[in-house]
Motif scaffolding. Structure first.
Motif, mmCIF file in Angstrom:
data_model
loop_
_atom_site.group_PDB
_atom_site.id
_atom_site.type_symbol
_atom_site.label_atom_id
_atom_site.label_comp_id
_atom_site.label_asym_id
_atom_site.label_seq_id
_atom_site.Cartn_x
_atom_site.Cartn_y
_atom_site.Cartn_z
ATOM 1 N N PHE A 65 45.965 34.766 41.010
ATOM 2 C CA PHE A 65 46.016 35.019 39.569
ATOM 3 C C PHE A 65 47.222 35.864 39.144
ATOM 4 N N LEU A 66 47.456 36.972 39.841
ATOM 5 C CA LEU A 66 48.527 37.873 39.413
ATOM 6 C C LEU A 66 49.896 37.227 39.574
ATOM 7 N N ASN A 67 50.131 36.560 40.700
ATOM 8 C CA ASN A 67 51.430 35.915 40.921
ATOM 9 C C ASN A 67 51.698 34.799 39.925
ATOM 10 N N ARG A 68 50.619 34.242 39.367
ATOM 11 C CA ARG A 68 50.765 33.171 38.368
ATOM 12 C C ARG A 68 50.656 33.713 36.941
ATOM 13 N N LYS A 69 50.630 35.034 36.830
ATOM 14 C CA LYS A 69 50.595 35.729 35.543
ATOM 15 C C LYS A 69 49.320 35.429 34.750
ATOM 16 N N LYS A 70 48.228 35.180 35.454
ATOM 17 C CA LYS A 70 46.920 35.010 34.809
ATOM 18 C C LYS A 70 46.196 36.352 34.876
ATOM 19 N N TYR A 71 46.646 37.280 34.041
ATOM 20 C CA TYR A 71 46.207 38.666 34.136
ATOM 21 C C TYR A 71 44.728 38.843 33.787
ATOM 22 N N LEU A 72 44.240 38.115 32.788
ATOM 23 C CA LEU A 72 42.839 38.250 32.400
ATOM 24 C C LEU A 72 41.922 37.784 33.522
ATOM 25 N N TRP A 73 42.231 36.628 34.101
ATOM 26 C CA TRP A 73 41.426 36.126 35.215
ATOM 27 C C TRP A 73 41.497 37.057 36.417
ATOM 28 N N CYS A 74 42.646 37.652 36.615
ATOM 29 C CA CYS A 74 42.797 38.605 37.719
ATOM 30 C C CYS A 74 41.889 39.815 37.504
ATOM 31 N N ALA A 75 41.906 40.365 36.293
ATOM 32 C CA ALA A 75 41.070 41.539 35.977
ATOM 33 C C ALA A 75 39.586 41.210 36.086
ATOM 34 N N LEU A 76 39.196 40.037 35.573
ATOM 35 C CA LEU A 76 37.785 39.642 35.637
ATOM 36 C C LEU A 76 37.341 39.425 37.081
ATOM 37 N N SER A 77 38.196 38.810 37.878
ATOM 38 C CA SER A 77 37.860 38.567 39.287
ATOM 39 C C SER A 77 37.672 39.878 40.030
ATOM 40 N N ILE A 78 38.572 40.823 39.797
ATOM 41 C CA ILE A 78 38.459 42.132 40.446
ATOM 42 C C ILE A 78 37.172 42.827 40.007
ATOM 43 N N PHE A 79 36.876 42.755 38.698
ATOM 44 C CA PHE A 79 35.665 43.397 38.167
ATOM 45 C C PHE A 79 34.410 42.858 38.865
ATOM 46 N N PHE A 80 34.287 41.530 38.913
ATOM 47 C CA PHE A 80 33.083 40.933 39.510
ATOM 48 C C PHE A 80 33.008 41.199 41.013
ATOM 49 N N VAL A 81 34.133 41.179 41.694
ATOM 50 C CA VAL A 81 34.147 41.449 43.135
ATOM 51 C C VAL A 81 33.716 42.887 43.404
ATOM 52 N N VAL A 82 34.210 43.826 42.606
ATOM 53 C CA VAL A 82 33.821 45.232 42.769
ATOM 54 C C VAL A 82 32.320 45.397 42.541
ATOM 55 N N MET A 83 31.792 44.764 41.486
ATOM 56 C CA MET A 83 30.361 44.865 41.198
ATOM 57 C C MET A 83 29.529 44.298 42.356
ATOM 58 N N ILE A 84 29.943 43.108 42.841
ATOM 59 C CA ILE A 84 29.190 42.452 43.919
ATOM 60 C C ILE A 84 29.229 43.279 45.194
ATOM 61 N N PHE A 85 30.401 43.767 45.553
ATOM 62 C CA PHE A 85 30.518 44.529 46.797
ATOM 63 C C PHE A 85 29.811 45.877 46.684
ATOM 64 N N SER A 86 29.756 46.439 45.502
ATOM 65 C CA SER A 86 29.026 47.693 45.330
ATOM 66 C C SER A 86 27.525 47.465 45.530
ATOM 67 N N PHE A 87 27.000 46.314 45.060
ATOM 68 C CA PHE A 87 25.600 45.974 45.312
ATOM 69 C C PHE A 87 25.354 45.722 46.802
ATOM 70 N N ILE A 88 26.353 45.104 47.475
ATOM 71 C CA ILE A 88 26.230 44.890 48.925
ATOM 72 C C ILE A 88 26.121 46.234 49.645
ATOM 73 N N LYS A 89 26.940 47.184 49.206
ATOM 74 C CA LYS A 89 26.885 48.525 49.803
ATOM 75 C C LYS A 89 25.525 49.180 49.542
ATOM 76 N N CYS A 90 24.997 48.978 48.348
ATOM 77 C CA CYS A 90 23.670 49.523 48.050
ATOM 78 C C CYS A 90 22.609 48.863 48.927
ATOM 79 N N GLY A 91 22.756 47.544 49.136
ATOM 80 C CA GLY A 91 21.825 46.846 50.019
ATOM 81 C C GLY A 91 21.874 47.396 51.426
#
Length: 334
Positions: A58-84
């Motif tokens: 996303f970032l290399n292709r200048k798709k900044y919104l998709w990059c930010a959303l992808s990072i957001f969802f990945v952080v949320m998912i991995f934080s739940f994995i850590k809680c698990g």
């Protein structure tokens, strides 16, 4: 750095970091392994998902919104994995090894988000640094390729330019039916042999370059018969010194083309002085109003460009061009 070396380097760095924190903690029991290995694997996975997939996609292709959303969802998912994992190892993580202190879920989750963001930031910084160095390398390679191409083009202009002038000289000898015409052709063949074969190297021995100048001067002497006056001096030790080929000839050519070679009181003066690997080349001549070059001085423009490309700040060129006198002084740090 190739991919295999990069993988090995990354693996060594991560293993070193995990081992450092494990043993720096002062304990190596199961709880330490849980905290630094299991959670370490999750954090490292998060690091490389961002580093290898999200940013390049996303970032290399200048798709900044998709990059930010992808990072957001990945952080949320991995934080739940850590809680698990934390609740799976409830006594070790949530109750702090069996103590009475129990960590609140949302407090732990917010901490997991913070740590996840740290690894996202770390991978992003590394990606930016790597891309910057890669871009600089590509830019440097491109500049070098352009430099080589330009030098090759400039050098290719020397041979026709020189050959044109020399053939004019030999033509004048042949027109006069001079007995020295064969000798002039032989001198020209020696000069062309040097230009076509020896001068293909980036650097040549200074003694060979001087021999080339001497052959050119001898060719001019044949043209002017016995009515030529030139002073050529060499001072210093040439042994072991190297120079870019075909740099000095343009100044000597210019002296014969635009100067008066038949004035015994004002001969063409050429001197070459060497001191501690530094060369001072001086050419001076009285200017003739009859010798005008319709090509506009291609040779001198060529050599000045080559000097600026090859020697950069290791040369100094001073030219004094008046109505009557032409003086040229070239300093080279060989």
């Amino acid at each position: 750095m190739n991919k295999l070396k990069q993988i090995v380097l990354h693996a060594i760095i991560w293993i070193a970091i995990v081992l450092y924190f494990m043993y720096n903690n002062g304990r190596t029991e199961y709880s330490t392994i849980v905290n630094f290995v299991y959670f370490g694997i999750v954090n490292i996975s998060l690091f490389y998902i961002n580093y290898l997939f999200i940013l390049p996609t996303f970032l290399n292709r200048k798709k900044y919104l998709w990059c930010a959303l992808s990072i957001f969802f990945v952080v949320m998912i991995f934080s739940f994995i850590k809680c698990g994992l934390a609740y799976y190892f409830y006594d070790i993580v949530i109750k702090r090894g069996g103590s009475k202190v129990v960590i609140d879920f949302w407090y732990y989750y917010s901490s997991a988000v913070f740590v996840s963001c740290f690894f996202i930031l770390l991978s992003t910084v590394l990606k930016f640094i790597q891309d910057w160095f890669l871009n600089e390398k590509v830019k440097s390679n491109l500049e070098n390729e352009n430099l080589i191409a330009e030098l090759a083009f400039l050098k290719s202009q020397i041979n026709p330019h020189f050959l044109f002038n020399s053939l004019n000289n030999i033509y004048s000898l042949a027109y006069q039916k001079s007995e020295k015409t064969p000798e002039a052709i032989l001198k020209l063949s020696e000069i062309m042999r040097y230009m076509l074969y020896e001068s293909n190297e980036d650097k040549v021995e200074l003694s060979n370059e001087i021999r080339y100048l001497e052959n050119y001067i001898e060719l001019q002497k044949l043209r002017f018969k016995d009515n030529i006056y030139i002073k050529f001096e060499i001072n210093g030790d040439l042994l072991g010194l190297m120079i870019t080929p075909l740099v000095l000839i343009s100044f000597v050519e210019n002296a014969f083309k635009h100067g008066i070679a038949t004035d015994s009181e004002n001969p063409i003066s050429i001197s070459l002085n060497l001191t501690d690997g530094k060369l001072l080349f001086h050419v001076s001549n009285i200017k003739s109003s009859m010798n005008k070059d319709i090509t506009g001085g291609i040779g001198l423009q060529n050599v000045q460009r080559r000097l600026s490309l090859i020697y950069k700040d290791r040369y100094r060129l001073q030219i004094d061009d008046t109505n009557d006198i032409y003086n040229c002084e070239l300093y080279l740090n060989l």
